[in-house]
Design an enzyme around this catalytic site. Structure first.
Site, PDB file in Angstrom:
ATOM      1  N   LYS A  63       0.876  -1.178   0.000  1.00  0.00           N
ATOM      2  CA  LYS A  63       0.000   0.000   0.000  1.00  0.00           C
ATOM      3  C   LYS A  63       0.912   1.227   0.000  1.00  0.00           C
ATOM      4  CE  LYS A  63      -3.691   2.653   0.930  1.00  0.00           C
ATOM      5  NZ  LYS A  63      -4.461   2.487   2.179  1.00  0.00           N
ATOM      6  N   VAL A  64       0.788   2.053  -1.019  1.00  0.00           N
ATOM      7  CA  VAL A  64       1.661   3.215  -1.174  1.00  0.00           C
ATOM      8  C   VAL A  64       0.840   4.450  -1.514  1.00  0.00           C
ATOM      9  CG1 VAL A  64       3.617   1.813  -1.953  1.00  0.00           C
ATOM     10  CG2 VAL A  64       2.044   2.784  -3.647  1.00  0.00           C
ATOM     11  N   ALA A 116      -0.561  13.292  -0.097  1.00  0.00           N
ATOM     12  CA  ALA A 116      -0.898  14.472   0.701  1.00  0.00           C
ATOM     13  C   ALA A 116       0.079  15.611   0.412  1.00  0.00           C
ATOM     14  CB  ALA A 116      -0.882  14.121   2.183  1.00  0.00           C
ATOM     15  N   HIS A 159      -5.629  10.623   7.384  1.00  0.00           N
ATOM     16  CA  HIS A 159      -6.300   9.592   8.166  1.00  0.00           C
ATOM     17  C   HIS A 159      -7.272  10.183   9.186  1.00  0.00           C
ATOM     18  CE1 HIS A 159      -3.774   6.911   6.029  1.00  0.00           C
ATOM     19  NE2 HIS A 159      -2.711   7.033   6.779  1.00  0.00           N
TER      20      HIS A 159
END
Length: 288
Positions: A63-64, A116, A159
Site C-alpha cells: 500500500k503506497v 498528501a 487519516h
C-alpha cells in the site's frame, strides 16, 4: 517481462498501514477467509516506509501513496482495487493559530512522496506565493502533537486526524481535498495497492479478485474485522475507527472505475507539468 514462478505454499509478502481502512480491507484475506487467495505474510508500516519499500523494490504487494507511482510503475502494477480514493476525505493543513500565513513557515508532512504532500505542493503554489519554509517528515501520528507543542508551524495530516484535530486545539487552515475537488471535479486519490509485475498476469488478476472479495466480506460482516481493526488502531476510539472506515473504504476501494483512473491520471499529469514528478508513460497505469 520476466514472470516469477511462485510456489503456492509460500505466502506473498505484503505491507500496509495499521490504519482502520487497511485492516478492514485486508482482514478476511489476511486471516485466510478468502477462498482461493494466496496466503499473506503481513508487515505493518507507516506510508513513508512503504513508499520507500516500493522505490527499493521490496515485497510483493504494497500500500503506497499514488504520488510515488511515477517512480515505481516499471516494477509494480497498480491494482484496480483496494486503495483509498474518495470525496471529502483529503489531507488537512493544521495550525495552532487560525489564519496563519505559511510563508516561510516550517511544515510537517507524513512523507515527501505522499499524495498528501503532492496535493499540498500544488495548493501552496497557488495560495502561498512566497513559498513555505522548511519541510519536516514525521510519522503521521506525531504531526498534531508537534504542531500543538510549537515544534513546527503547521502540519499536513491524513487519516483519522480529520476527526480528532480539535482535541489538540488546532485549526483547519486548509483542506487539500476540497481544493482538489473544487478545481478538478475529480475524487481525491490518496493510497494505492501495487504488486510486482514479475508475479505474472494470472497472479495479478488473482490478487485483484482477492482484494475485492476481502472488501465485500468486510462490508457484509463488519463485526468480523473489528478485532483486527481495533488491535492495530493505536488506541483509537472505536467510533473514530468506524468514521475512518466509512470515509476511506468506498466504491473506489472495490473498483477504481473511470472516475478513479481519471483522478489518478489528473493528479500525476498535473504534477508532472509542474515538474514535481516524472511524466507517466501512456500505459503506465495498465493493470495487466
Amino acid at each position: 517481462m520476466n514472470e516469477t514462478t511462485r510456489n503456492p505454499s509460500n505466502p506473498l509478502h505484503i505491507a500496509f498501514s495499521p490504519c482502520p481502512n487497511d485492516t478492514f480491507v485486508f482482514d478476511a484475506w489476511a486471516h485466510g477467509r478468502v477462498p482461493g487467495a494466496p496466503a499473506l505474510d503481513v508487515t505493518f508500516a507507516d506510508i513513508d516506509i512503504t513508499n520507500g519499500m516500493a522505490e527499493r523494490g521490496e515485497l510483493d504487494v504494497l500500500k503506497v501513496s499514488y504520488a510515488v507511482l511515477p517512480w515505481v510503475l516499471d516494477e509494480y502494477a497498480l491494482l484496480p482495487c483496494g486503495g483509498a480514493l474518495g470525496r471529502g476525505c483529503g489531507p488537512l493543513v493544521l495550525t495552532k493559530e487560525a489564519g496563519t500565513d505559511l510563508t516561510g513557515r516550517t511544515v510537517a508532512v507524513p512523507s515527501e512522496r505522499s499524495t498528501a504532500y503532492l496535493l499540498f505542493r500544488l495548493w501552496a503554489a497557488e495560495v502561498v506565493p512566497g513559498g513555505v519554509g522548511d519541510i519536516v517528515v514525521m510519522p503521521f501520528d506525531e504531526i498534531m502533537p508537534a504542531v500543538r507543542d510549537g515544534k513546527v508551524d503547521a502540519g499536513l495530516v491524513i487519516h483519522e486526524a480529520r476527526f480528532t484535530y480539535q482535541n489538540y486545539r488546532l485549526h483547519n487552515l486548509a483542506d487539500m481535498g476540497r481544493h482538489w475537488e473544487e478545481t478538478t471535479g475529480l475524487p481525491i486519490p490518496l493510497g494505492a495497492i501495487i504488486a510486482k509485475r514479475s508475479l505474472g498476469s494470472d497472479t495479478l488478476k488473482l490478487l485483484a479478485e482477492s482484494v475485492r472479495t476481502s472488501v465485500r466480506m468486510a462490508w457484509d460482516d463488519p463485526q468480523a474485522s473489528r478485532p483486527y481493526v481495533l488491535e492495530h488502531a493505536q488506541e483509537m476510539d472505536p467510533a473514530v475507527a468506524d468514521q475512518h472506515i466509512g470515509l476511506y473504504v468506498n466504491e473506489f476501494t472495490a473498483d477504481l472505475g473511470e472516475d478513479g483512473y481519471a483522478a489518478i491520471r489528473g493528479l500525476l499529469t498535473r504534477a508532472a507539468a509542474e515538474g514535481l514528478v516524472p511524466p507517466l508513460g501512456p500505459d503506465a497505469l495498465s493493470f495487466v
